[in-house]
Scaffold this active site. Structure first.
Site, short mmCIF file in Angstrom:
data_model
loop_
_atom_site.label_atom_id
_atom_site.label_comp_id
_atom_site.label_asym_id
_atom_site.label_seq_id
_atom_site.Cartn_x
_atom_site.Cartn_y
_atom_site.Cartn_z
N GLN A 1 0.86 -1.04 -0.14
CA GLN A 1 0.00 0.00 0.02
C GLN A 1 0.83 1.25 -0.03
O GLN A 1 1.79 1.38 0.82
CB GLN A 1 -1.03 -0.04 1.28
CG GLN A 1 -1.63 1.28 1.35
CD GLN A 1 -3.21 1.06 0.49
OE1 GLN A 1 -3.50 0.00 0.21
NE2 GLN A 1 -3.42 2.05 0.04
N GLY B 1 1.20 5.65 -0.83
CA GLY B 1 0.53 7.02 -0.74
C GLY B 1 -0.62 7.28 -1.67
O GLY B 1 -1.66 7.86 -1.54
N ASP C 1 10.09 12.32 -4.93
CA ASP C 1 9.57 11.36 -3.72
C ASP C 1 10.59 10.22 -3.60
O ASP C 1 10.17 8.94 -3.46
CB ASP C 1 8.35 11.12 -4.05
CG ASP C 1 7.64 10.50 -3.00
OD1 ASP C 1 7.84 10.70 -1.73
OD2 ASP C 1 6.58 9.87 -2.91
N VAL D 1 -0.77 -1.80 -4.64
CA VAL D 1 0.03 -2.39 -5.56
C VAL D 1 -0.39 -4.10 -5.75
O VAL D 1 -0.29 -4.52 -4.62
CB VAL D 1 1.39 -2.30 -5.66
CG1 VAL D 1 2.25 -3.07 -6.77
CG2 VAL D 1 1.80 -0.70 -5.75
#
Length: 607
Positions: free
Chosen positions: A301, A303, A418, A307
Site C-alpha cells: 500500500q 500513498g 519522492d 499495488v
C-alpha cells in the site's frame, strides 16, 4: 301536461309529451300531431297516411307501440319512448340525463346520489340530494351567500314558473333575492323561467338546449376554485419536476459525455511516438490477472493506492498500481508517470508495460519485481540479513546511477521529488530500480529549479527548502538520496529512529557518530563481519554531504557518483539541520496537500 303552454310552443320542445311520449328536439318526426287550445288544454291526433291495417298498443311500462299489417303479419314500425332519457324523470329529482350513444344519469353539480347502492345497480329514479345546504343570506357581509352555477345545453326541467323580466340580468336578480328560487333560465322569445321545486326530468344535449343556472352553496363553488388551484398546482409541480428531471438528465448526459471525452482525451494525449511500447489494457484483463484485486495478490500500500501482483494469460507476471480515488494523484500525476516512464529507459529505473483507464479507474502496469521493494528487506529483522554490506553498497551505487540518468543523461531532465526506500524496487538479482514517478517534474535544457505551492512528498525525505518554501531542484533529490543512504547503512527508518533521552534523529545521530567515530557505530551491527570500515565511513560522509542545509553545499549527481566510485578525497560536511519527526514516513504529504502559506505543521530546527 305540466308547465305553461307558451313555453312548449316554441324552441326545440315545440312538440311535448302527452301520455308519456316525449319529443326531445326538432329533429324528431313522428305520426302524432299536437293540438292546444287557448285554455292550455291539448290533445294528440294520429293520421293514417296509407290504407294498411294498423293498431296501437299501450304497454304496462308506459310505452306506445304501433304495428301495421304488411300482408304477412303485424310489423312494429314505431315505439316510444326508446332511450333512457325518453322516460319521464328517469334520473329522479336533481338528476341530469345526459344524451349520448349510451345515455346515462349524473347528479347536478353540488349534489350526490340519494342512494349510492341503487345508482351502482343502475336504478337512478331516486335522484340526488344536496351535498351542502344552502345559506341564502350568508353572514353580515354576504361573503358566504349562495351563488349560481351555469350548465349549458339543457332541456329545462319540469315544474317551472314564469317571472316577469326584461333581460337575463333582471331574471338573475329576481332569483338571487328570492331564497326559495332554486334555479332560473332566461330564454329569448319566452322569458324568465324559475324553479322553486325539485328539478325533475332535466336532460343535457351534446348541442342546442338552454343555459340553466342552479343555486349552490358558496363552498361548493369555492371548492371548485380550490380544486382548480390544487389541480393547477399539481400540474405546475409535475411540469416543474419533469423539467427538473429533464434538466438533470441533460446535465447527467453532458457530464458523462464530457467524462467519456476526457477519458478518450487521456488516451489521445498519449501519442504513439510519445509512448513507444506502451500498451492499453482493458479492465477485464487486469481483473482476471489480479484475481479481481484480491488481498492474496496485494503486494503493498502506497500513498497513492495499492499495488497488486498479476499474471497475464501468456504467463507474464506484472505489478499493477491501482490509484486510489481518494489519493492526491490525479490526471496530471498519472499522465506524468505514464509519459515519463515510457520515455525513460535505464537498468536502474522500473519499466512500465502499459496502463488502463476506465471510468474512475486509473491503473499502471509495471514489470514485476520478484523481491518487491527495498524496505521489505531493510526493515525486517530476518530479511535484512540477506543484504550484506557489499549488496547494500551495490544498491546505493545503482540508485545513484539511476538518479544520474534522470538528472543528466536522459533527453528530459527529471526531478523525482519522492525518492525513498519504498520506491526502490529489487529484481531477482537484487538490482535496484527507481519507481513511482507520479510526482516527478520534467525540464528542458539548463532549467533546474522551480517553485510550487503544492508541496507533496514524504516527511523525513524532503529537503528543508522544499518543505518550507516549495523550492525544488535536483539538489532536492540529492537530499532524499542522502537520507536513503543513511537508512541503508544503519538499517533504521528515518521516521522511527530515536536515540538517547534527547530523542536524536537519524541525521543527528549520524552527524554525531561521524564526528566522533567516523560513523562506524552507525552501521547495522549485523553487517560488521561483511564490511570495510573505511568504505562505510566514506558512505556516511557522502550521506552527510547530501543532507546539508544549503542546496549549494550538496554535491550534484555527477559529483555524487564520482564520490561513490572513486577513492578521491571528500570535503568535510557542515553540520546539517536536525529535524525532529513524530510521524511515520508512510504518512505522505500527498494525503494532506497544502500550500506553503497555509502550512501549520511545526518542526523544531536544531543547530
Amino acid at each position: 301536461m305540466r308547465g305553461s303552454t307558451p313555453y312548449w310552443r316554441s324552441g326545440p320542445w315545440a312538440k311535448t309529451r302527452f301520455t308519456g311520449i316525449p319529443f326531445m328536439d326538432e329533429s324528431y318526426t313522428g305520426p302524432f300531431t299536437l293540438h292546444q287550445d287557448v285554455n292550455g288544454s291539448g290533445y294528440l291526433t294520429y293520421f293514417q297516411r296509407d290504407y294498411k291495417l294498423s293498431r296501437i298498443t299501450l304497454t304496462s311500462e308506459g310505452s306506445i307501440k304501433m304495428f301495421r299489417d304488411n300482408g304477412m303479419g303485424w310489423e312494429l314500425y314505431y315505439e316510444a319512448p326508446k332511450k333512457l332519457c325518453d322516460f319521464y324523470g328517469a334520473c329522479g329529482p336533481f338528476g341530469l340525463c345526459v344524451m349520448s350513444p349510451s345515455p346515462m344519469c349524473k347528479c347536478f353539480r353540488g349534489f350526490v346520489p340519494k342512494s349510492v347502492e341503487e345508482w351502482k345497480r343502475g336504478n337512478w329514479t331516486g335522484g340526488c340530494v344536496r351535498h351542502t345546504e344552502l345559506d341564502c343570506l350568508g353572514n353580515s357581509t354576504g361573503e358566504d351567500a349562495d351563488d349560481f352555477h351555469q350548465i349549458a345545453n339543457i332541456k329545462p326541467p319540469d315544474f317551472y314558473e314564469f317571472a316577469s323580466s326584461v333581460n337575463g340580468e333582471e331574471c338573475h336578480q329576481r332569483c338571487v333575492h328570492n331564497c326559495s328560487c332554486l334555479a332560473f333560465a332566461y330564454i329569448k322569445g319566452i322569458g324568465c323561467l324559475v324553479w322553486n321545486q325539485d328539478l325533475m326530468d332535466a336532460v343535457q344535449f351534446s348541442a342546442t338546449g338552454e343555459l340553466l343556472s342552479i343555486r349552490l352553496a358558496r363552498s361548493e363553488l369555492d371548492g371548485n376554485k380550490r380544486k382548480k388551484t390544487i389541480v393547477a398546482s399539481i400540474v405546475s409541480l409535475t411540469l416543474f419536476m419533469i423539467l427538473g428531471f429533464t434538466a438533470f438528465g441533460v446535465w447527467r448526459c453532458r457530464v458523462e459525455h464530457i467524462a467519456h471525452i476526457s477519458k478518450d482525451a487521456w488516451k489521445n494525449d498519449l501519442k504513439p511516438q510519445d509512448v513507444p511500447g506502451l500498451d492499453f489494457f482493458d479492465m477485464h484483463t487486469i481483473q482476471n490477472a489480479t484475481n479481481n484485486f484480491s488481498l492474496s495478490n496485494k503486494l503493498g500500500q502506497g500513498g497513492f493506492g495499492s499495488v497488486y501482483k498479476g499474471k497475464l494469460q501468456d504467463g507474464k507476471e506484472i505489478a499493477v498500481k491501482r490509484l486510489s480515488s481518494s489519493s492526491g494523484q490525479g490526471k496530471e500525476e498519472f499522465m506524468n508517470e505514464i509519459v515519463l516512464i515510457s520515455k525513460l529507459q535505464h537498468r536502474n529505473l522500473v519499466r512500465v508495460l502499459g496502463c488502463c483507464i476506465e471510468e474512475e479507474e486509473k491503473l499502471l502496469i509495471y514489470e514485476f519485481m520478484v523481491n518487491k521493494s527495498l524496505d521489505t528487506f531493510l526493515f525486517d529483522s530476518r530479511k535484512r540479513l540477506e543484504i550484506d554490506w557489499p549488496k547494500r553498497f551495490d544498491i546505493i551505487q545503482g540508485i545513484a546511477r539511476g538518479l544520474l540518468y534522470l538528472h543528466h543523461d536522459s533527453r528530459l531532465r527529471v526531478i523525482h521529488r519522492d525518492l525513498k526506500v519504498s520506491n526502490i524496487l529489487l529484481d531477482e538479482k537484487m538490482n535496484p530500480k527507481i519507481s513511482d514517478f507520479g510526482l516527478a517534474r520534467m525540464y528542458q535544457g539548463t532549467e533546474y529549479q522551480d517553485n510550487t505551492r503544492r508541496v507533496v512528498g514524504t516527511l523525513g525525505y524532503m529537503s528543508p527548502e522544499y518543505a518550507w518554501t516549495g523550492m525544488f531542484s535536483e539538489k532536492s533529490d540529492i537530499y532524499s538520496f542522502g537520507v536513503l543512504m543513511l537508512e541503508i547503512i544503519s538499517g533504521e527508518k528515518i521516521s522511527r529512529f530515536s536515540y538517547g533521552v534527547e530523542g536524536k534523529t537519524l541525521i543527528a545521530y549520524a552527524w554525531e557518530s561521524w564526528s566522533e567515530y567516523r560513523g562506524i557505530d552507525l552501521l547495522d551491527q549485523d553487517l560488521a563481519d561483511s564490511c570495510h570500515p573505511l568504505e562505510v565511513g566514506r558512505c556516511i560522509q557522502i550521506g552527510l554531504l547530501c543532507v546539508q542545509h544549503q542546496p549549494a553545499d550538496r554535491p550534484n549527481t555527477l559529483e555524487l557518483l564520482a564520490m561513490l566510485t572513486t577513492t578521491s578525497d571528500l570535503p568535510s560536511p557542515k553540520q546539517p539541520t536536525f529535524v525532529v519527526h513524530s510521524r511515520d514516513d508512510e504518512s505522505s504529504l500527498s494525503k494532506d496537500l497544502f500550500t506553503v502559506n497555509e502550512m501549520t505543521q511545526s518542526m523544531i530546527l536544531g543547530r
